[in-house]
Design a protein around this motif. Structure first.
Motif, PDB file in Angstrom:
ATOM      1  N   ARG A   7      -6.087 -13.990  -7.377  1.00 57.03           N
ATOM      2  CA  ARG A   7      -6.013 -15.089  -8.341  1.00 57.03           C
ATOM      3  C   ARG A   7      -5.888 -14.547  -9.765  1.00 57.03           C
ATOM      4  N   GLU A  11      -2.445 -14.895 -12.528  1.00 61.20           N
ATOM      5  CA  GLU A  11      -2.602 -15.681 -13.762  1.00 61.20           C
ATOM      6  C   GLU A  11      -1.405 -15.573 -14.715  1.00 61.20           C
ATOM      7  N   TYR A 138      -2.822 -23.468  -4.691  1.00 60.50           N
ATOM      8  CA  TYR A 138      -3.528 -22.811  -5.791  1.00 60.50           C
ATOM      9  C   TYR A 138      -2.760 -22.894  -7.113  1.00 60.50           C
ATOM     10  N   ARG A 141      -2.780 -26.409  -8.625  1.00 58.64           N
ATOM     11  CA  ARG A 141      -4.047 -26.841  -9.193  1.00 58.64           C
ATOM     12  C   ARG A 141      -4.309 -26.094 -10.497  1.00 58.64           C
ATOM     13  N   ARG A 142      -4.031 -24.802 -10.535  1.00 59.52           N
ATOM     14  CA  ARG A 142      -4.268 -23.978 -11.737  1.00 59.52           C
ATOM     15  C   ARG A 142      -3.370 -24.461 -12.879  1.00 59.52           C
ATOM     16  N   GLU A 145      -4.707 -27.761 -14.179  1.00 60.84           N
ATOM     17  CA  GLU A 145      -5.922 -27.506 -14.973  1.00 60.84           C
ATOM     18  C   GLU A 145      -5.532 -27.075 -16.392  1.00 60.84           C
ATOM     19  N   LYS A 146      -4.567 -26.157 -16.471  1.00 58.40           N
ATOM     20  CA  LYS A 146      -4.124 -25.662 -17.792  1.00 58.40           C
ATOM     21  C   LYS A 146      -3.576 -26.814 -18.632  1.00 58.40           C
TER      22      LYS A 146
END
Ligand SMILES: Cc1ncc(CN)c(N)n1
Length: 227
Positions: A7, A11, A138, A141-142, A145-146
């Motif tokens: 993860r 990024e 993943y 969702r990431r 979120e950002k």
């Protein structure tokens, strides 16, 4: 843990996806309708194949608990993430069925899906295929979120619902997938661990290519072969 390391390594690619045309186009409401239609045509087929991949994994596992989890995931996917897709089709003024009655198979989506099938067809241990599949929930969702952390959307923002859908916890999906991968990784050779990592990182880049495929309305050169 292995998946925590993955993860972290993913990024910068997810940050690049945030800055790429498709996501910026949704945020600033200036994405072309054709790019959204292109995305939905490809994504409807992608999600169908993703459900088929879960079915392949069911045949490989002898854990009743994992079978139940995989069946649950298939159920969710066969809904086709309809809520998120409905936001996009509404924004272009068409129904999802109109747009996707012929989903289209574009080069970058083709590459992504075959990357997952390659693992499902050549590896008995489901952790290899799962490591290629986990960036799907993943990364989204990431990304969401950002976006939700950096932008405040008016109630009438046409794509707010799309970001909210993916920001909503997919925790159970992710936790189960990541737990299976981390448990299997404990018993793996260095070579196999490298393959798990490559699978995850390549799929994270495939997610970036998928969005850019839609933004550029990517097609095959040989139009005669594909629609
Ligand atoms: C290509 C792709 N990747 C991920 C997602 C989110 N499950 C999706 N709908 N499409």
């Amino acid at each position: 843990m292995l998946t925590e390391e993955l993860r972290n390594e993913a990024e910068p690619i997810i940050e690049a996806i945030y800055n790429d045309t498709f996501i910026q186009g949704l945020i600033h409401e200036n994405i072309e309708a054709d790019a959204i239609i292109h995305y939905l045509k490809a994504d409807s087929l992608y999600l169908k194949e993703f459900a088929n991949l879960y079915a392949m994994l069911i045949a490989k596992t002898d854990s009743r608990e994992t079978v139940k989890y995989l069946l649950g995931q298939m159920e969710f996917l066969l809904e086709g993430e309809s809520e998120a897709h409905a936001v996009l089709s509404q924004a272009v003024g068409m129904t999802y069925e109109e747009i996707t009655d012929e989903g289209v198979w574009y080069p970058s989506a083709d590459h992504y899906i075959k990357h997952m099938y390659f693992n499902a067809l050549t590896r008995e241990n489901i952790a290899f295929t799962l490591s290629a599949m986990v960036p799907c929930p993943y990364v989204y969702r990431r990304l969401a979120e950002k976006v939700m952390a950096r932008h405040t959307f008016e109630a009438d923002h046409p794509y707010r619902g799309w970001f909210e859908f993916y920001a909503r916890d997919m925790d159970d999906t992710l936790d189960v997938m990541q737990t299976i991968i981390d448990n299997e990784a404990e018993k793996m050779s260095e070579d196999d661990l490298r393959q798990i990592k490559r699978n995850f990182m390549e799929s994270t880049e495939h997610e970036r290519r998928f969005f850019n495929m839609a933004a550029t309305k990517e097609r095959w050169m040989e139009v005669g072969i594909h629609v």
